[in-house]
Structures are given as C-alpha cells and as structure tokens.
Design a protein around this motif. Structure first.
Motif, short mmCIF file in Angstrom:
data_model
loop_
_atom_site.label_atom_id
_atom_site.label_comp_id
_atom_site.label_asym_id
_atom_site.label_seq_id
_atom_site.Cartn_x
_atom_site.Cartn_y
_atom_site.Cartn_z
N PRO A 1 0.81 -1.22 0.00
CA PRO A 1 0.00 0.00 0.00
C PRO A 1 0.85 1.28 0.00
N GLY A 2 2.00 1.24 0.61
CA GLY A 2 2.87 2.42 0.62
C GLY A 2 3.34 2.78 -0.79
N LEU A 3 3.70 1.77 -1.55
CA LEU A 3 4.12 1.97 -2.93
C LEU A 3 2.96 2.53 -3.75
N ALA A 4 1.77 1.99 -3.55
CA ALA A 4 0.60 2.48 -4.29
C ALA A 4 0.34 3.95 -4.01
N LYS A 5 0.50 4.37 -2.77
CA LYS A 5 0.30 5.78 -2.42
C LYS A 5 1.36 6.67 -3.06
N ARG A 6 2.61 6.21 -3.04
CA ARG A 6 3.67 7.01 -3.66
C ARG A 6 3.45 7.12 -5.17
N LEU A 7 3.04 6.04 -5.80
CA LEU A 7 2.77 6.08 -7.24
C LEU A 7 1.63 7.04 -7.55
N ALA A 8 0.60 7.02 -6.72
CA ALA A 8 -0.54 7.93 -6.94
C ALA A 8 -0.10 9.39 -6.80
N GLU A 9 0.77 9.67 -5.86
CA GLU A 9 1.28 11.04 -5.68
C GLU A 9 2.09 11.46 -6.91
N GLN A 10 2.89 10.56 -7.44
CA GLN A 10 3.70 10.88 -8.61
C GLN A 10 2.83 11.11 -9.84
N VAL A 11 1.76 10.34 -9.96
CA VAL A 11 0.86 10.51 -11.11
C VAL A 11 0.22 11.89 -11.07
N ASP B 1 -0.15 16.18 -18.18
CA ASP B 1 -1.14 15.40 -18.94
C ASP B 1 -0.53 14.72 -20.15
N SER B 2 0.40 15.40 -20.81
CA SER B 2 1.00 14.82 -22.01
C SER B 2 1.77 13.54 -21.70
N ALA B 3 2.45 13.50 -20.56
CA ALA B 3 3.19 12.30 -20.18
C ALA B 3 2.23 11.16 -19.85
N LEU B 4 1.14 11.47 -19.16
CA LEU B 4 0.15 10.44 -18.85
C LEU B 4 -0.51 9.92 -20.12
N ARG B 5 -0.81 10.82 -21.04
CA ARG B 5 -1.43 10.42 -22.31
C ARG B 5 -0.49 9.51 -23.10
N THR B 6 0.78 9.89 -23.17
CA THR B 6 1.76 9.09 -23.88
C THR B 6 1.91 7.71 -23.24
N ALA B 7 1.98 7.67 -21.92
CA ALA B 7 2.10 6.38 -21.23
C ALA B 7 0.85 5.53 -21.46
N GLY B 8 -0.32 6.14 -21.43
CA GLY B 8 -1.55 5.39 -21.64
C GLY B 8 -1.66 4.83 -23.04
N ILE B 9 -1.34 5.64 -24.03
CA ILE B 9 -1.40 5.18 -25.42
C ILE B 9 -0.37 4.08 -25.67
N THR B 10 0.82 4.24 -25.10
CA THR B 10 1.86 3.22 -25.24
C THR B 10 1.41 1.91 -24.60
N ALA B 11 0.81 1.99 -23.42
CA ALA B 11 0.32 0.78 -22.74
C ALA B 11 -0.78 0.11 -23.56
N MET B 12 -1.67 0.89 -24.14
CA MET B 12 -2.73 0.32 -24.97
C MET B 12 -2.14 -0.38 -26.18
#
Length: 61
Positions: A23-33, A38-49
């Motif tokens: 759970p600690g890792l999940a919280k840290r990842l959520a903070e980083q997100v 937005d452009s980095a999240l969009r790029t990561a999402g499209i790449t994952a898809m």
C-alpha cells in the motif's frame, strides 16, 4: 467474452497485489501521477494500450 472476463480478472489480481501487498508503494505512485503533466500520462496510456493490443494479437494470433 470469456477472454475479456479472464483479462479483466487478471487486471484485478495485479491491482490487488499492488494495493494489498504494497500500500505504501501504491500511495507514492498515486502522488507521482498527480504531479505528471497530462501529455506524459497520455503518452504512457497510449503506449500501454498499443503494447496490450500487440500482446493480445501475438497470443491470440
């Protein structure tokens, strides 16, 4: 439909491992997100898809 439900179940298992096991890792990842642009999240999402579609194509071929 069965393959879709199996894939959805696998996603839930993986998320459960992260939230339940680390759970600690999940919280840290959520903070980083929240701090990512937005452009980095969009790029990561499209790449994952694209990777997901490729893997399904490779396995189900």
């Amino acid at each position: 439909m069965g393959d879709f439900l199996a894939a959805l179940g696998l996603v839930l298992v993986i998320e459960g491992l992260v939230y339940g096991g680390m759970p600690g890792l999940a919280k840290r990842l959520a903070e980083q997100v929240l701090e990512m642009p937005d452009s980095a999240l969009r790029t990561a999402g499209i790449t994952a898809m694209m990777l997901g579609v490729f893997l399904v194509w490779l396995v189900r071929g």
